[in-house]
Design a protein around this motif. Structure first.
Motif, mmCIF file in Angstrom:
data_model
loop_
_atom_site.group_PDB
_atom_site.id
_atom_site.type_symbol
_atom_site.label_atom_id
_atom_site.label_comp_id
_atom_site.label_asym_id
_atom_site.label_seq_id
_atom_site.Cartn_x
_atom_site.Cartn_y
_atom_site.Cartn_z
ATOM 1 N N THR A 166 0.609 -1.355 0.166
ATOM 2 C CA THR A 166 0.228 0.203 0.033
ATOM 3 C C THR A 166 0.996 1.210 0.047
ATOM 4 O OG1 THR A 166 -1.518 1.335 1.177
ATOM 5 C CG2 THR A 166 -0.207 0.072 2.347
ATOM 6 N N GLY A 167 0.467 2.513 -0.367
ATOM 7 C CA GLY A 167 1.282 3.655 -0.413
ATOM 8 C C GLY A 167 1.882 3.892 -1.423
ATOM 9 N N ASP A 168 2.178 2.904 -2.538
ATOM 10 C CA ASP A 168 2.567 3.587 -3.539
ATOM 11 C C ASP A 168 2.431 2.480 -4.931
ATOM 12 O OD1 ASP A 168 3.044 0.657 -3.122
ATOM 13 O OD2 ASP A 168 5.444 0.769 -3.841
ATOM 14 N N ARG A 169 3.124 3.123 -5.785
ATOM 15 C CA ARG A 169 3.089 2.622 -7.176
ATOM 16 C C ARG A 169 2.095 1.410 -7.141
ATOM 17 N NH1 ARG A 169 5.698 0.908 -13.041
ATOM 18 N NH2 ARG A 169 4.005 1.249 -14.458
ATOM 19 N N ALA A 170 0.629 0.659 -7.879
ATOM 20 C CA ALA A 170 0.489 -0.161 -7.514
ATOM 21 C C ALA A 170 0.365 -1.550 -8.811
ATOM 22 C CB ALA A 170 -1.282 -0.160 -6.824
ATOM 23 N N GLY A 171 0.404 -2.671 -8.814
ATOM 24 C CA GLY A 171 0.410 -4.105 -8.907
ATOM 25 C C GLY A 171 0.066 -4.790 -8.868
ATOM 26 N N GLU A 172 -0.237 -6.000 -9.246
ATOM 27 C CA GLU A 172 -1.511 -6.558 -9.469
ATOM 28 C C GLU A 172 -1.889 -6.901 -7.838
ATOM 29 O OE1 GLU A 172 -0.347 -9.955 -12.873
ATOM 30 O OE2 GLU A 172 -0.257 -10.456 -10.486
ATOM 31 N N PHE A 173 -2.045 -6.901 -6.619
ATOM 32 C CA PHE A 173 -2.417 -7.000 -4.919
ATOM 33 C C PHE A 173 -2.393 -5.993 -4.399
ATOM 34 C CE2 PHE A 173 -1.334 -8.893 -0.372
ATOM 35 C CZ PHE A 173 -2.182 -9.986 -0.323
ATOM 36 N N GLN A 174 -1.812 -4.492 -4.845
ATOM 37 C CA GLN A 174 -2.497 -3.685 -3.831
ATOM 38 C C GLN A 174 -3.509 -3.047 -3.776
ATOM 39 O OE1 GLN A 174 -0.939 0.882 -3.537
ATOM 40 N NE2 GLN A 174 0.717 -0.191 -3.749
ATOM 41 N N HIS A 175 -4.461 -3.091 -4.760
ATOM 42 C CA HIS A 175 -5.929 -2.465 -4.556
ATOM 43 C C HIS A 175 -7.071 -4.068 -4.450
ATOM 44 C CE1 HIS A 175 -5.489 0.760 -6.418
ATOM 45 N NE2 HIS A 175 -4.816 0.213 -8.081
ATOM 46 N N TRP A 176 -6.213 -4.795 -4.329
ATOM 47 C CA TRP A 176 -7.093 -6.008 -3.440
ATOM 48 C C TRP A 176 -6.453 -5.787 -1.728
ATOM 49 C CZ3 TRP A 176 -10.045 -9.500 -5.005
ATOM 50 C CH2 TRP A 176 -10.274 -9.629 -6.237
ATOM 51 N N TYR A 177 -5.193 -5.798 -1.495
ATOM 52 C CA TYR A 177 -4.978 -5.512 -0.039
ATOM 53 C C TYR A 177 -5.464 -4.384 0.856
ATOM 54 C CZ TYR A 177 -1.617 -4.700 4.249
ATOM 55 O OH TYR A 177 -1.248 -4.405 5.381
ATOM 56 N N GLU A 178 -5.510 -3.774 0.024
ATOM 57 C CA GLU A 178 -6.519 -2.092 0.143
ATOM 58 C C GLU A 178 -7.465 -2.161 0.523
ATOM 59 O OE1 GLU A 178 -3.463 1.657 -1.596
ATOM 60 O OE2 GLU A 178 -5.062 1.186 -2.110
ATOM 61 N N ARG A 179 -8.514 -3.415 0.098
ATOM 62 C CA ARG A 179 -9.810 -3.248 -0.023
ATOM 63 C C ARG A 179 -10.237 -4.119 1.545
ATOM 64 N NH1 ARG A 179 -14.622 -2.633 -3.082
ATOM 65 N NH2 ARG A 179 -16.614 -3.712 -2.434
ATOM 66 N N TYR A 180 -9.014 -5.103 1.510
ATOM 67 C CA TYR A 180 -9.331 -6.558 2.411
ATOM 68 C C TYR A 180 -8.568 -7.060 3.285
ATOM 69 C CZ TYR A 180 -12.948 -7.599 -1.082
ATOM 70 O OH TYR A 180 -14.298 -7.825 -2.320
ATOM 71 N N TRP A 181 -8.007 -6.332 3.222
ATOM 72 C CA TRP A 181 -6.229 -6.781 4.321
ATOM 73 C C TRP A 181 -5.700 -5.579 5.080
ATOM 74 C CZ3 TRP A 181 -6.320 -9.521 -0.930
ATOM 75 C CH2 TRP A 181 -6.676 -10.246 -0.874
ATOM 76 N N LYS A 182 -5.608 -4.116 4.663
ATOM 77 C CA LYS A 182 -5.142 -3.153 5.168
ATOM 78 C C LYS A 182 -4.469 -3.576 6.950
ATOM 79 C CE LYS A 182 -4.063 1.439 4.369
ATOM 80 N NZ LYS A 182 -4.452 2.844 3.346
ATOM 81 N N ASP A 183 -6.500 -3.995 7.893
ATOM 82 C CA ASP A 183 -5.644 -4.655 8.910
ATOM 83 C C ASP A 183 -5.139 -5.414 9.487
ATOM 84 O OD1 ASP A 183 -6.270 -1.362 9.544
ATOM 85 O OD2 ASP A 183 -8.763 -1.933 9.514
ATOM 86 N N SER A 184 -4.931 -6.061 7.865
ATOM 87 C CA SER A 184 -4.646 -7.863 9.129
ATOM 88 C C SER A 184 -3.030 -8.181 8.833
ATOM 89 C CB SER A 184 -5.350 -8.643 7.697
ATOM 90 O OG SER A 184 -6.690 -8.997 7.386
#
Length: 342
Positions: A50-68
């Motif tokens: 999170t927080g930089d140029r997004a690859g394939e995972f970042q948008h998934w991570y920010e939606r579901y797992w940012k607090d995991s």
């Protein structure tokens, strides 16, 4: 459920007060594994999650797992993340070997229960300009292995004849028809997803004469061709289409590097009725009529397709609709894919 509960079982040591002549015993309590409802697999991330140029995972991570919290899995390339609703994901690595090795390690981890899980294999890809466009998102109806077979140089065969022959004995590992009901659901639930586009991608499309290549981004479905070979050019594209038709699959519309291998691993352990392949097109599999294949494969600065940032966001936007529907209607989906209504 706290993701910390995914760590190895907590060991409780029970000791009696001093002076009591009772033997000290140890009791072990093992935390139940996480019941995975949907597992979203990506192949690479460019930098941080999170927080930089997004690859394939970042948008998934920010939606579901940012607090995991990340949970390491022995044998996997990257940690697994899970939220409290049973949505888990990880970055598996690029190519058939790395991605499938990570997937198998994750599936065998005793802290994760995949017995009723759905899988979305997601990432970026290429597309033939006669069938796709930059920024589109595509659900796989079939997944086909491009590499398994015999090939020879064109000049060593009959002029104009195919230069590929399937290798016998690989029938069960080179072709997967993904659950048609699941593909139908995916298209119904996501076909109208608003997709982002970019000025650079719009301009780049105009270099191609094909009507499909000039389209704005859309959600579609078709055959995904898996190859460790990053094949390029009209000849290789025609061969991919030939292989798809030779095997009885739908039109080849996506070239990627992992889905067939990952699907095989999942199939051997849990079956493939709940597997989905989801890809966003960030390049055409060949150049335009005014450039050679090598020029297209290694473009000059400023001559790339553009639209990468928008495409990875589009993939997560489309995929999350499917995830949220399955999780939000788990009573209906946990026993298997419901039959689509007519």
């Amino acid at each position: 459920m706290s993701i910390k509960s995914l760590s190895w079982g907590t060991v409780l040591f029970v000791s009696l007060a001093s002076g009591l002549g009772t033997t000290v015993q140890a009791a072990e309590t093992v935390t139940a594994p996480v019941k995975v409802k949907v597992f979203a697999a990506s192949m690479f991330e460019i930098g941080k999650n999170t927080g930089d140029r997004a690859g394939e995972f970042q948008h998934w991570y920010e939606r579901y797992w940012k607090d995991s919290e990340p949970v390491a899995v022995k044998g996997a390339l990257n940690p697994v993340y899970c939220d409290g609703d049973g949505v888990c994901g990880s970055v598996l690595g690029m190519g058939k070997v790395s991605s499938s090795a990570s997937m198998q390690a994750i599936l065998l981890d005793p802290n994760l229960d995949f017995s009723q899980a759905y899988f979305i294999i997601s990432g970026v890809a290429g597309t033939p300009p006669a069938r796709g466009t930059i920024g589109e998102v595509n659900w796989g109806s079939w997944v086909v292995d491009y590499d398994l077979g015999h090939r020879w140089a064109p000049e060593e065969g009959e002029p104009g004849a195919p230069t590929f022959m399937p290798r016998k004995g690989y029938e069960a590992v080179r072709l997967f028809r993904l659950n048609p009901d699941l593909v139908t659901w995916a298209m119904r639930l996501t076909a109208d997803t608003p997709l982002k586009d970019s000025d650079a991608a719009r301009a780049y499309r105009q270099r191609y004469p094909q009507e499909a290549a000039r389209r704005a981004p859309f959600v579609g479905a078709g055959t995904h061709m898996t190859g460790d070979t990053f094949f390029h050019g009209p000849g290789m594209s025609e061969q991919a289409q030939y292989i798809a038709k030779l095997y009885g699959a739908d039109d080849y519309v996506i070239t990627e590097m992992e889905a067939a291998a990952i699907t095989l691993v999942i199939k051997r352990l849990h079956g493939d009725d709940r597997v989905m392949s989801l890809r966003g097109a960030v390049n055409y599999d060949q150049g335009n009529p005014n450039e050679t294949t090598l020029q297209h494969l290694d473009p000059a600065p400023g001559q790339t397709a553009g639209g990468f940032a928008e495409t990875v966001e589009n993939v997560a936007a489309v995929g999350s609709r499917m995830v949220d529907h399955i999780v939000g209607n788990w009573d209906t989906w946990q026993a298997g894919v419901p039959a689509p209504s007519k």
